[in-house]
Design an enzyme around this catalytic site. Structure first.
Site, PDB file in Angstrom:
ATOM      1  N   ASP A  88      13.234  -2.526 -12.975  1.00 30.86           N
ATOM      2  CA  ASP A  88      13.173  -3.966 -13.242  1.00 30.86           C
ATOM      3  C   ASP A  88      14.289  -4.627 -12.439  1.00 30.86           C
ATOM      4  O   ASP A  88      15.468  -4.367 -12.676  1.00 30.86           O
ATOM      5  CB  ASP A  88      13.360  -4.237 -14.742  1.00 30.86           C
ATOM      6  N   ASP A 111       8.513  -7.930  -9.560  1.00 34.69           N
ATOM      7  CA  ASP A 111       9.852  -7.331  -9.690  1.00 34.69           C
ATOM      8  C   ASP A 111       9.908  -6.170 -10.668  1.00 34.69           C
ATOM      9  O   ASP A 111      10.993  -5.772 -11.086  1.00 34.69           O
ATOM     10  CB  ASP A 111      10.850  -8.407 -10.122  1.00 34.69           C
ATOM     11  N   GLU A 112       8.765  -5.594 -11.017  1.00 32.38           N
ATOM     12  CA  GLU A 112       8.769  -4.585 -12.072  1.00 32.38           C
ATOM     13  C   GLU A 112       7.665  -3.567 -11.821  1.00 32.38           C
ATOM     14  O   GLU A 112       6.550  -3.931 -11.443  1.00 32.38           O
ATOM     15  CB  GLU A 112       8.551  -5.287 -13.417  1.00 32.38           C
TER      16      GLU A 112
END
Length: 484
Positions: free
Chosen positions: A11, A105-106
């Site tokens: 993350d 983003d993960e």
């Protein structure tokens, strides 16, 4: 559950805001808020400096401004975020063929499937190498969680934030989860959390002690069964490399309610075209067109129409959305509009009638554009086209977006208004730059593409080829303790 912590969850830390700080030297170490800046804007991401002042995601921007009046408020630059996300996902792909992105983003990564980890020590070493590679390539930090299941890996990365790594050793799951809030578990939102609180259950330990039968009685059979398993730390979901999108949609919230029916229809048609652009960008087509309308009183209506077959034709989607709008009463005002396409497919059923209509429309527009104007019986030659699709004076300068000035070079917009735009000239690798103000129609100033956050990323061209398949040495590098 796996016997080794070989599921990794990455993350990125305050992704949008961190990318903006990396791109703008003058904002490093300062409060930054990224999101909509209008009266109805919402915070997308806040830097950790802004979070300490009480700002958080999904908060109205107006409220954020009251909490952090001196923060930098910027409009998102998704082209930059997608570029950085692609760099990060490429690094994850080197670790394993099984990478499951959840957002820009993960992502989850199955290290075992890639042969890059098979025990706690090798998993920790791989996680640290990944974090170093991400920083070298993008200049940003990411938090890593490692565990024997997806649920626990995600919890571990959350506990490791910011810029940390946490390994949850198999066998310690229940001990780790017991004191945590029930809200830490997937699927437990505010409503379910409040329902469980009223029943006297506030921690994961309370759920485990209550037993499966009691949880089924409280929240239903399907949810109760899953909730009990999660409370015991059990999760056998695999990492799935490709998550098939079920729909493609776009929507806009308006600063002022729309009352003009013609304007509402024009906005719906514009959204339909944007939706098709996304659909084509994903190499997909869709069969069902969905219209979403949020009215002045916050009531939300959805209407849908299923076509004869999948399409990615903008005319077909635009006309279907227009027909759906006819069945919605918008006289009181509209605050949000959205157009989506569901029933996605990998092929398109040709619609010859729609294509013919689209071709006629295009030909008509071309003819109108080329036809000379006639004034007083004399033909007036059309004005030559400019570089921009809009007049210089009508250009918008969103806060935070990139610009280039022929004399001063690359910079970004600090703010604009009253016919002026203020720009700070700096680059990601420069010192904080100087500020200049120009007229909004200055011919030497133009919008620009974002610069890379790192000028020359190096040192990871062959990574992780040099990584041993397994590292059982307890002294392997690692910047965090294993499970607390």
């Amino acid at each position: 559950m796996r016997p080794a912590p070989t599921i990794l969850h990455l993350d990125m830390d305050a992704f949008y805001a961190s990318a903006e700080q990396a791109a703008k030297p003058s904002l490093r170490g300062k409060a930054v808020v990224v999101g909509g800046l209008g009266p109805r804007g919402v915070v997308a991401t806040a830097s950790y400096e802004a979070r300490r002042l009480g700002v958080h995601s999904a908060m109205p921007t107006a409220q954020a401004r009251r909490l952090a009046p001196n923060a930098a408020y910027l409009v998102p630059r998704f082209s930059l975020y997608r570029t950085v996300s692609d760099q990060v996902m490429e690094l994850l792909g080197r670790l394993s063929p099984l990478v499951e992105p959840l957002s820009l983003d993960e992502a989850f990564v199955d290290l075992e499937a890639g042969g890059t980890a098979d025990d706690s020590a090798s998993a920790r070493a791989t996680g640290e190498e990944l974090r170093a590679a991400i920083r070298a390539v993008t200049g940003l930090s990411g938090s890593v969680g490692l565990a024997g299941s997806k649920m626990l890996a995600k919890i571990a990365s959350e506990e490791a934030k910011p810029d940390g790594l946490l390994v949850i050793e198999p066998g310690t799951e229940r001990e780790l989860l017991a004191p945590m809030s029930v809200r830490i578990l997937p699927g437990v939102g505010p409503a379910t959390g409040d329902h469980l609180r009223r029943a006297g259950m506030t921690t994961v330990h309370d759920l485990a002690e209550a037993g499966e039968a009691e949880l089924v009685r409280l929240v239903g059979k399907a949810h109760g069964h899953g909730l009990y398993r999660m409370a015991l730390g059990l999760d056998d979901r695999p990492v799935v490399a490709e998550r098939d999108a079920k729909s493609v949609s776009v929507e806009d919230t308006f600063d002022v309610d729309l009352h003009d029916r013609v304007r509402v229809r024009a906005e719906v048609e514009r959204l339909a075209v944007r939706c098709v652009e996304r659909l084509r960008g994903a190499d997909r087509s869709g069969r069902t067109v969905v219209l979403k309308v949020r009215r002045y009183d916050f009531s939300t209506l959805t209407r849908s129409e299923t076509l004869r077959g999948p399409t990615d034709d903008p005319t077909v989607v635009r006309e279907a959305a227009g027909r759906l709008l006819e069945s919605v009463d918008t006289t009181g005002g509209v605050r949000l509009l959205g157009v989506g396409v569901t029933g996605l497919a990998d092929y398109t059923q040709e619609d010859l009638f729609a294509q013919a209509a689209d071709a006629r429309e295009h030909a008509q527009r071309t003819q109108e554009h080329r036809a000379p104007a006639v004034e007083g019986g004399e033909e007036t030659a059309p004005e030559p086209e400019s570089d921009s699709a809009e007049p210089l004076a009508a250009r918008r300068w969103p806060a935070g977006h990139d610009v280039h000035h022929e004399e001063h070079g690359h910079g970004w917009v600090q703010g604009s208004g009253v016919g002026r735009v203020t720009v700070r000239f700096e680059e990601p690798w420069s010192a904080p730059g100087r500020v200049h103000t120009f007229r909004v129609d200055d011919p030497l100033l133009r919008p620009a593409d974002p610069l890379p956050l790192v000028r020359e990323p190096a040192g990871y061209s062959s990574w992780p080829a040099s990584l041993p398949k397994s590292r059982s040495d307890p002294g392997s590098p690692g910047g965090a303790e294993s499970s607390p």
